[in-house]
Design a protein around this motif. Sequence first.
Motif, PDB file in Angstrom:
ATOM      1  N   VAL A 164     106.489  -4.781  11.978  1.00  0.00           N
ATOM      2  CA  VAL A 164     107.546  -3.848  12.396  1.00  0.00           C
ATOM      3  C   VAL A 164     107.318  -2.522  11.684  1.00  0.00           C
ATOM      4  O   VAL A 164     107.238  -2.489  10.452  1.00  0.00           O
ATOM      5  CB  VAL A 164     108.955  -4.409  12.067  1.00  0.00           C
ATOM      6  CG1 VAL A 164     110.016  -3.419  12.496  1.00  0.00           C
ATOM      7  CG2 VAL A 164     109.156  -5.754  12.725  1.00  0.00           C
ATOM      8  N   PRO A 165     107.183  -1.423  12.455  1.00  0.00           N
ATOM      9  CA  PRO A 165     107.042  -0.118  11.789  1.00  0.00           C
ATOM     10  C   PRO A 165     108.250   0.231  10.942  1.00  0.00           C
ATOM     11  O   PRO A 165     109.405  -0.026  11.329  1.00  0.00           O
ATOM     12  CB  PRO A 165     106.888   0.863  12.961  1.00  0.00           C
ATOM     13  CG  PRO A 165     106.474   0.004  14.123  1.00  0.00           C
ATOM     14  CD  PRO A 165     107.113  -1.327  13.912  1.00  0.00           C
ATOM     15  N   VAL A 166     108.007   0.788   9.760  1.00  0.00           N
ATOM     16  CA  VAL A 166     109.095   1.155   8.856  1.00  0.00           C
ATOM     17  C   VAL A 166     109.719   2.481   9.311  1.00  0.00           C
ATOM     18  O   VAL A 166     108.998   3.455   9.565  1.00  0.00           O
ATOM     19  CB  VAL A 166     108.559   1.285   7.417  1.00  0.00           C
ATOM     20  CG1 VAL A 166     109.691   1.771   6.498  1.00  0.00           C
ATOM     21  CG2 VAL A 166     107.987  -0.022   6.957  1.00  0.00           C
ATOM     22  N   ILE A 189     101.723  -7.982  21.713  1.00  0.00           N
ATOM     23  CA  ILE A 189     101.234  -9.306  21.343  1.00  0.00           C
ATOM     24  C   ILE A 189      99.754  -9.204  20.971  1.00  0.00           C
ATOM     25  O   ILE A 189      98.963  -8.583  21.691  1.00  0.00           O
ATOM     26  CB  ILE A 189     101.401 -10.332  22.492  1.00  0.00           C
ATOM     27  CG1 ILE A 189     102.878 -10.482  22.884  1.00  0.00           C
ATOM     28  CG2 ILE A 189     100.803 -11.672  22.103  1.00  0.00           C
ATOM     29  CD1 ILE A 189     103.721 -11.148  21.819  1.00  0.00           C
ATOM     30  N   ILE A 190      99.392  -9.818  19.852  1.00  0.00           N
ATOM     31  CA  ILE A 190      97.987  -9.956  19.438  1.00  0.00           C
ATOM     32  C   ILE A 190      97.735 -11.440  19.190  1.00  0.00           C
ATOM     33  O   ILE A 190      98.563 -12.121  18.574  1.00  0.00           O
ATOM     34  CB  ILE A 190      97.669  -9.134  18.174  1.00  0.00           C
ATOM     35  CG1 ILE A 190      97.891  -7.640  18.420  1.00  0.00           C
ATOM     36  CG2 ILE A 190      96.228  -9.374  17.723  1.00  0.00           C
ATOM     37  CD1 ILE A 190      97.667  -6.771  17.193  1.00  0.00           C
ATOM     38  N   ARG A 202     102.782   1.707  18.568  1.00  0.00           N
ATOM     39  CA  ARG A 202     104.081   2.385  18.632  1.00  0.00           C
ATOM     40  C   ARG A 202     105.232   1.386  18.596  1.00  0.00           C
ATOM     41  O   ARG A 202     106.310   1.703  18.097  1.00  0.00           O
ATOM     42  CB  ARG A 202     104.139   3.230  19.912  1.00  0.00           C
ATOM     43  CG  ARG A 202     105.407   4.033  20.076  1.00  0.00           C
ATOM     44  CD  ARG A 202     105.316   4.912  21.313  1.00  0.00           C
ATOM     45  NE  ARG A 202     105.129   4.118  22.527  1.00  0.00           N
ATOM     46  CZ  ARG A 202     106.129   3.592  23.238  1.00  0.00           C
ATOM     47  NH1 ARG A 202     107.390   3.776  22.847  1.00  0.00           N
ATOM     48  NH2 ARG A 202     105.893   2.917  24.336  1.00  0.00           N
ATOM     49  N   LEU A 203     105.001   0.168  19.113  1.00  0.00           N
ATOM     50  CA  LEU A 203     106.055  -0.837  19.221  1.00  0.00           C
ATOM     51  C   LEU A 203     105.845  -1.946  18.199  1.00  0.00           C
ATOM     52  O   LEU A 203     104.724  -2.165  17.720  1.00  0.00           O
ATOM     53  CB  LEU A 203     106.064  -1.438  20.636  1.00  0.00           C
ATOM     54  CG  LEU A 203     106.277  -0.458  21.795  1.00  0.00           C
ATOM     55  CD1 LEU A 203     106.118  -1.174  23.128  1.00  0.00           C
ATOM     56  CD2 LEU A 203     107.646   0.205  21.693  1.00  0.00           C
ATOM     57  N   PRO A 204     106.905  -2.664  17.841  1.00  0.00           N
ATOM     58  CA  PRO A 204     106.727  -3.854  17.000  1.00  0.00           C
ATOM     59  C   PRO A 204     105.802  -4.858  17.693  1.00  0.00           C
ATOM     60  O   PRO A 204     105.788  -4.979  18.926  1.00  0.00           O
ATOM     61  CB  PRO A 204     108.147  -4.402  16.847  1.00  0.00           C
ATOM     62  CG  PRO A 204     109.042  -3.233  17.110  1.00  0.00           C
ATOM     63  CD  PRO A 204     108.335  -2.388  18.121  1.00  0.00           C
ATOM     64  N   CYS A 229     105.991  -3.260   7.950  1.00  0.00           N
ATOM     65  CA  CYS A 229     106.469  -4.434   7.218  1.00  0.00           C
ATOM     66  C   CYS A 229     105.998  -5.689   7.953  1.00  0.00           C
ATOM     67  O   CYS A 229     106.256  -5.854   9.158  1.00  0.00           O
ATOM     68  CB  CYS A 229     107.999  -4.411   7.135  1.00  0.00           C
ATOM     69  SG  CYS A 229     108.702  -5.852   6.295  1.00  0.00           S
ATOM     70  N   PHE A 230     105.300  -6.575   7.231  1.00  0.00           N
ATOM     71  CA  PHE A 230     104.745  -7.782   7.812  1.00  0.00           C
ATOM     72  C   PHE A 230     105.540  -9.009   7.353  1.00  0.00           C
ATOM     73  O   PHE A 230     105.870  -9.141   6.174  1.00  0.00           O
ATOM     74  CB  PHE A 230     103.279  -7.965   7.407  1.00  0.00           C
ATOM     75  CG  PHE A 230     102.361  -6.898   7.959  1.00  0.00           C
ATOM     76  CD1 PHE A 230     101.813  -7.028   9.224  1.00  0.00           C
ATOM     77  CD2 PHE A 230     102.053  -5.780   7.199  1.00  0.00           C
ATOM     78  CE1 PHE A 230     100.962  -6.055   9.729  1.00  0.00           C
ATOM     79  CE2 PHE A 230     101.206  -4.802   7.696  1.00  0.00           C
ATOM     80  CZ  PHE A 230     100.653  -4.940   8.963  1.00  0.00           C
TER      81      PHE A 230
END
Length: 428
Positions: free
Chosen positions: A426-428, A322-323, A350-352, A396-397
């Motif tokens: 989310v990391p691709v 969370i940000i 490392r995490l979404p 991907c945003f």
Amino acid sequence: MDQITFHYDTVLSDVHLLLPNSRHLMARLNSVGQPVFISRFRILWDGAKQHTCDLGSPCGGEELDRDTQEESGRGDARGSETVADAGADGGVDRGEDGEEDRGEDGEEDRGEDGGVDRGEDGEDRVEDGEEDRGEDGEVEPPLDEDGDLEVPRRPRQRLPERDRDMVYPIILSQARREEEEEEEEEEKCPRDVIRIEHTMATPLEDVGKQVWRGAFLLADLILSQPTTFRGATVLELGAGTGLTSIVMATVAKTVYCTDVGEDLLSMCQKNVTLNRHLMEPAGGEVRVRLLDWLRHDLCTDADAEFGWTEDEVADLHDNTTIIIAADVCYDDDLTDALFRTLYRICNNLRLPCTTYLSIEKRLNFTLRHMDISCEAYNHFRHCLCEMQELRDGRTCFTVEQVTPSFPQCLLYERIEQLELWKVTAVPV
């Protein structure tokens, strides 16, 4: 300190400006000579929005509720006395059967000749039983010598003058409080009250030292949806006074509360200490750290007071999900720096990650457009669109607006210009 002096570059938050009947009590002077105040904000549970603590008020939650009930009781007693006086001093007397007491003929008591008998307040009586009428039979309004309408008014009751003690300005030097005194003060503070040190009427570069409505909006989201943030590792960008990080620590595991400026970070650390009574029951922890949006790396200098350790950097990159950022987009250059920092951090996670951004649309009249515009807000929306359209093969945003339909847990004016945006990475 109730009178605030405004200069051409002064900025004052609506949170401090629109609090009626509140005393602004200065706690100390910060390292740059600015007066620091203490505000108390009560968390409103179960919609009890009518119970609030005024700015700088020394009262606790229980004392405030008791005072409110006592004041209500006094108001009821005054209302009862007024009804009783009305019956004794010329009001409509009622008999045992509940009907109005009238004369023998069933009409109101009048004078001997039928005129309406009035009190001894200096107003004219109508003794002949007829009202003054003009030639056409209509009632003529009372006029004064100049022909203006004369309205009879009830004489005002003169209030007794109260003697006021003379106030002489003195210079106070505040000694450093002992730890025992601080612990005793924390025990007196109720668990539903947030205490925040802040400044007021600052230049634009020091607006982070004030409390803004965007922080309250994010705090409402956290308090109304605790399961979303429970046990999470959270990063706040541009934390300012740290109010949102403190609220987040009531449900999250670790909160990295970041900003720039040693004086601002010291104030933020002080607020974290003042509100340990809120965070300790849940086991949350707030770590105040330096994070400059204009730098490409974190400050890991061991000599820096608010520097990062290697373990904290690793924890940030491995566990953050969370940000949050509350009302930090008021300058185009800073907004660009914010989104560059957000992009860089999300790529290292490392995490979404889900980012929540609150912003207030501030309307200004500009000579360039000769119209009312929201340039800072428009640039913020432009940066959101660019982030959503970004295709770099790494992250991907997704951008969406969050409708603020959740309950309001803090006392402030939730205006329609307050918006909340959600960015999912989310990391691709």
